[in-house]
Write a protein that holds these residues in place. Structure first.
Motif, short mmCIF file in Angstrom:
data_model
loop_
_atom_site.label_atom_id
_atom_site.label_comp_id
_atom_site.label_asym_id
_atom_site.label_seq_id
_atom_site.Cartn_x
_atom_site.Cartn_y
_atom_site.Cartn_z
N ARG A 35 0.85 -1.20 0.00
CA ARG A 35 0.00 0.00 0.00
C ARG A 35 0.87 1.24 0.00
O ARG A 35 0.61 2.20 -0.73
CB ARG A 35 -0.92 -0.01 1.23
N LEU A 36 1.92 1.21 0.81
CA LEU A 36 2.81 2.38 0.90
C LEU A 36 3.54 2.64 -0.41
O LEU A 36 3.99 3.76 -0.66
CB LEU A 36 3.83 2.17 2.03
N ARG A 37 3.66 1.61 -1.27
CA ARG A 37 4.36 1.77 -2.55
C ARG A 37 3.40 1.94 -3.72
O ARG A 37 3.84 2.00 -4.88
CB ARG A 37 5.27 0.55 -2.78
N GLY A 38 2.12 1.97 -3.44
CA GLY A 38 1.14 2.17 -4.50
C GLY A 38 1.02 1.00 -5.46
O GLY A 38 0.68 1.19 -6.63
N VAL A 39 1.28 -0.22 -4.95
CA VAL A 39 1.17 -1.42 -5.79
C VAL A 39 -0.22 -2.02 -5.58
O VAL A 39 -0.66 -2.23 -4.45
CB VAL A 39 2.27 -2.44 -5.43
N LEU A 40 -0.90 -2.30 -6.67
CA LEU A 40 -2.31 -2.74 -6.64
C LEU A 40 -2.43 -4.22 -6.31
O LEU A 40 -1.77 -5.06 -6.93
CB LEU A 40 -2.93 -2.48 -8.02
N GLU A 41 -3.31 -4.56 -5.34
CA GLU A 41 -3.59 -5.97 -5.04
C GLU A 41 -4.60 -6.51 -6.06
O GLU A 41 -5.60 -5.86 -6.35
CB GLU A 41 -4.13 -6.16 -3.63
N VAL A 42 -4.35 -7.72 -6.57
CA VAL A 42 -5.25 -8.34 -7.54
C VAL A 42 -5.54 -9.78 -7.14
O VAL A 42 -4.86 -10.36 -6.28
CB VAL A 42 -4.63 -8.32 -8.97
N GLU A 43 -6.56 -10.37 -7.78
CA GLU A 43 -6.86 -11.79 -7.62
C GLU A 43 -6.99 -12.39 -9.01
O GLU A 43 -7.56 -11.75 -9.92
CB GLU A 43 -8.17 -11.99 -6.85
N THR A 44 -6.47 -13.61 -9.17
CA THR A 44 -6.60 -14.32 -10.45
C THR A 44 -7.06 -15.74 -10.16
O THR A 44 -7.01 -16.21 -9.02
CB THR A 44 -5.26 -14.33 -11.21
N HIS A 84 -1.63 -15.47 -15.45
CA HIS A 84 -2.76 -14.53 -15.39
C HIS A 84 -2.31 -13.13 -15.02
O HIS A 84 -2.85 -12.13 -15.51
CB HIS A 84 -3.81 -15.03 -14.39
N MET A 85 -1.32 -13.04 -14.13
CA MET A 85 -0.84 -11.70 -13.75
C MET A 85 -0.16 -11.02 -14.93
O MET A 85 -0.25 -9.79 -15.10
CB MET A 85 0.07 -11.80 -12.53
N LYS A 86 0.51 -11.80 -15.77
CA LYS A 86 1.13 -11.18 -16.95
C LYS A 86 0.07 -10.70 -17.94
O LYS A 86 0.28 -9.70 -18.65
CB LYS A 86 2.09 -12.18 -17.61
N ARG A 87 -1.06 -11.38 -17.96
CA ARG A 87 -2.15 -10.89 -18.82
C ARG A 87 -2.67 -9.54 -18.30
O ARG A 87 -3.01 -8.65 -19.09
CB ARG A 87 -3.26 -11.94 -18.88
N GLN A 98 -0.12 -10.15 -5.44
CA GLN A 98 -1.20 -11.07 -5.12
C GLN A 98 -0.73 -12.03 -4.04
O GLN A 98 0.39 -12.53 -4.07
CB GLN A 98 -1.62 -11.87 -6.37
N ILE A 99 -1.62 -12.29 -3.07
CA ILE A 99 -1.42 -13.36 -2.09
C ILE A 99 -2.27 -14.52 -2.58
O ILE A 99 -3.49 -14.40 -2.67
CB ILE A 99 -1.82 -12.90 -0.68
N PHE A 100 -1.63 -15.65 -2.92
CA PHE A 100 -2.25 -16.69 -3.74
C PHE A 100 -2.09 -18.05 -3.08
O PHE A 100 -1.06 -18.34 -2.48
CB PHE A 100 -1.52 -16.69 -5.09
N ARG A 101 -3.13 -18.89 -3.19
CA ARG A 101 -3.02 -20.29 -2.76
C ARG A 101 -2.59 -21.10 -3.97
O ARG A 101 -3.35 -21.24 -4.94
CB ARG A 101 -4.35 -20.79 -2.23
N ALA A 102 -1.38 -21.64 -3.95
CA ALA A 102 -0.82 -22.39 -5.06
C ALA A 102 -0.78 -23.88 -4.74
O ALA A 102 -0.81 -24.28 -3.56
CB ALA A 102 0.58 -21.88 -5.37
N GLU A 120 3.20 -13.10 -4.82
CA GLU A 120 3.83 -12.84 -6.12
C GLU A 120 3.60 -11.38 -6.49
O GLU A 120 2.50 -10.86 -6.32
CB GLU A 120 3.22 -13.77 -7.18
N TRP A 121 4.67 -10.70 -6.95
CA TRP A 121 4.47 -9.32 -7.37
C TRP A 121 5.33 -8.96 -8.57
O TRP A 121 6.35 -9.59 -8.83
CB TRP A 121 4.64 -8.35 -6.22
N TYR A 122 4.83 -7.95 -9.30
CA TYR A 122 5.48 -7.48 -10.53
C TYR A 122 5.62 -5.97 -10.45
O TYR A 122 4.66 -5.27 -10.10
CB TYR A 122 4.65 -7.87 -11.76
N ARG A 123 6.82 -5.49 -10.80
CA ARG A 123 7.10 -4.06 -10.74
C ARG A 123 7.48 -3.56 -12.11
O ARG A 123 8.46 -4.02 -12.72
CB ARG A 123 8.21 -3.80 -9.74
#
Length: 328
Positions: A35-44, A84-87, A98-102, A120-123
């Motif tokens: 949140r402090l870095r402005g990175v968006l949480e997503v779900e896939t 999915h995150m790359k899409r 994303q916090i993900f159950r793998a 998992e995160w992408y910058r």
């Protein structure tokens, strides 16, 4: 009269309540960090039609009825949310986490459970060096451990085994496997031998070392990372982090070349054929996303259960999981 005998199994969680509280605090810490870095949480999706082609990673297959057709459709519980995150990235999401159950089939042990929690995160506009710095901020802040040293894959083998992993002969590699592990080197491919040496010979020695980033893997282990050649040696822009000898994460400066990615998927399936494994269809949607244009970015997957193990000083994942495989 019905038999009311209850099988002698434990319904109770495996981990103590303190571990449940620590997990909740870890998830809050992760969300605040981004949140402090402005990175968006997503779900896939966890369940999807395509798995991965990598011969070292097996997904858990699942069949489900396809609405309207009445025919079972085969899918996989995802081994990671990467495709999915790359899409999303190609569609213009910006930096995401994303916090993900793998799920991974065939993985059970002190540090493995078939179902696990992955961060998992992408910058955007990061390379692998930038991302190592951010990983260190997250992990060192949480574990209160020293900033990791950075060691190239080549230097790692030189320091711990006196071996050049890029230039040594197959015979020298086989001799190292025979000397350093209980494995028979016959039948092991070059990458399998290198993996065995890291897992069985180097990781135990890293328990006494400071936190260590390892980067610059052989091109044959690039997976979805970019590669670059220097002095005739091609290395992958991939990194892993070890803390107390435990591998915590795997990161890439992400490959965006769709033609090269198709070639690697095909090479994976050739490896699977040679190993007697079932081939996997390459996911056409992640390829289409790459063709549309993946922004310059770096991404990493970090094992949250292992991170929690280290925080609590636990010796096994079972001490931090409410319901490991045997109690599900």
């Amino acid at each position: 009269m019905s038999d009311r005998t209850v099988p002698p199994v434990s319904w109770q969680p495996a981990c103590p309540h303190t571990a449940l509280k620590a997990r909740a605090e870890l998830l809050s810490c992760v969300r605040e960090f981004f949140r402090l870095r402005g990175v968006l949480e997503v779900e896939t999706p966890i369940l999807a039609p395509f798995g991965v082609t990598d011969s070292n990673v097996e997904g858990v297959s699942a069949d489900w009825p396809l609405e309207g057709a009445g025919q079972p459709r085969r899918g996989f519980l995802q081994t990671s949310p990467e495709y999915h995150m790359k899409r999303l990235l190609a569609a213009g999401s910006g930096s995401i986490f994303q916090i993900f159950r793998a799920f991974r089939a065939g993985e059970r042990g002190r540090r493995h459970n078939p179902e696990f929690s992955l961060l998992e995160w992408y910058r955007i506009d990061f390379d692998h060096q930038d991302l190592m710095e951010e990983v260190a901020e997250l992990v060192c802040g949480y574990l209160e451990c020293p900033v990791p040293v950075r060691l190239s894959y080549r230097q790692l083998f030189s320091d711990y085994l006196g071996l050049d992993p890029f230039l040594c002969s197959d015979a020298a590699l086989a001799a190292a496997v025979a000397n350093e592990t209980d494995l028979a080197p016959a039948g092991l491919g070059r990458d399998q031998a290198l993996d065995a040496l890291i897992s069985l010979a180097i990781e135990p020695r890293l328990r006494q070392a400071p936190p260590t980033f390892v980067y610059g893997f052989p091109a044959s282990q690039a997976a979805l990372a970019r590669t670059e050649s220097h002095d005739g040696i091609t290395q992958a822009h991939r990194f892993e982090l070890y803390v107390q000898g435990i591998e915590l994460c795997n990161g890439y400066w992400e490959l965006s070349d769709v033609v090269e990615q198709q070639r690697r998927f095909a090479a994976d399936n050739e490896t699977r054929r040679q190993a007697g494994l079932e081939e996997r269809l390459a996911d056409p949607m992640v390829l289409a996303a790459l063709a549309a244009g993946l922004p310059d970015c770096a991404g990493v997957a970090l094992g949250l259960d292992r991170l929690l193990m280290l925080r609590l000083g636990a010796a096994s994942l079972d001490e931090v999981l409410a319901f490991p495989l045997e109690r599900t």
